[in-house]
Design a protein around this motif. Structure first.
Motif: not given
Length: 287
Positions: A197-211
């Protein structure tokens, strides 16, 4: 890579449509002032609003042509041509070095370990063990005594600090490992539902770096995992049409592990995709 304006606007619109569909029921409940013991977690615990999920980015190093309206966006830098912009991983690392280091450690170290599949979701049971008040105002499926008996008849093997920190005081010493925030990267492993579930958190924290497409994939994984997490919990959620996975039985354990393994496979693929989007080839050595 450079995306022409027509192309990236199309991807942005598709992303917004998909995000709106994923959050429609939550937004409708919020408008009515209704709470949901399963799905509210995705927006309250993680703290990200549907509007944030709706914002599309191309990913690190992908240039957007004719995107002057994004020139002032955080962690975007000028591109090679006039009015072009590009999400800049180096700018993110300069501004947020501690966060960048933490996210990379969590992703890489978790990816480097084999999954563990013997916890049976007992973290939720440990959160109500011998407790007079519970985190969710929902009755216990087996009652308090029955719930306590399940905890006492099992070996607690939680590896995720953000679940462990909600254990009741009586449950803490029953866990196989005493977990801490500082040592979280040392114990996180891909079989853990919460690590997925935390993969969502990490993706959100990386902001524009993640498609944006990967961000929504991470949200969908978190959503699907959340359902099993609560199906296997000690709560009686029949009022919300949630069918339990009775992990106190052999059949329930078998179903839990089967689905847990499937989520671990999805998480492994997504973890790799996040690193590749961030670093290009994803080949940097673990921090």
């Amino acid at each position: 890579m450079t995306l022409a304006r027509e192309g990236w606007l199309g991807r942005e619109a598709a992303h917004q449509q998909r995000a709106d569909a994923l959050t429609a029921e939550h937004r409708a409940r919020s408008a009515r002032g209704e709470k949901h013991p399963v799905w509210d977690f995705l927006f309250t615990y993680y703290g990200y609003k549907p509007a944030q999920l709706r914002r599309w980015h191309p990913g690190a190093g992908v240039e957007l042509a004719d995107a002057a309206e994004r020139a002032s966006w955080r962690w975007y830098s000028p591109g090679a041509s006039d009015d072009a912009v590009v999400p800049d991983a180096a700018a993110f690392a300069r501004e947020k070095p501690e966060l960048a280091g933490l996210v990379e450690r969590m992703l890489r170290r978790t990816a480097s370990r084999p999954g563990q599949f013997g916890c049976f979701g007992l973290h939720e049971w440990a959160m109500v063990y011998r407790a007079e008040e519970h985190r969710h105002p929902v009755p216990l499926r087996l009652g308090q005594a029955g719930t306590d008996a399940v905890v006492e008849s099992h070996d607690l093997r939680c590896t995720h600090f953000d679940a462990f920190r909600f254990f009741t005081p009586e449950a803490v010493p029953r866990n196989r490992t005493a977990l801490s925030r500082d040592e979280q990267p040392l114990f996180e492993q891909p079989g853990c539902l919460h690590a997925g579930m935390d993969l969502y958190k990490w993706a959100m924290k990386l902001g524009p770096l993640i498609p944006g497409e990967l961000l929504l994939d991470a949200f969908e994984l978190a959503r699907d995992i959340r359902l099993l997490d609560m199906q296997a919990a000690p709560y009686d959620l029949s009022a919300w049409d949630v069918v339990p996975v009775p992990i106190e039985t052999a059949d329930g354990k078998s179903e839990y592990v089967r689905r847990q393994r499937g989520f671990a496979e999805r998480g492994t693929a997504l973890r790799s995709a996040l690193l590749t989007a961030w670093f290009g080839d994803g080949a940097r050595a673990a921090a």
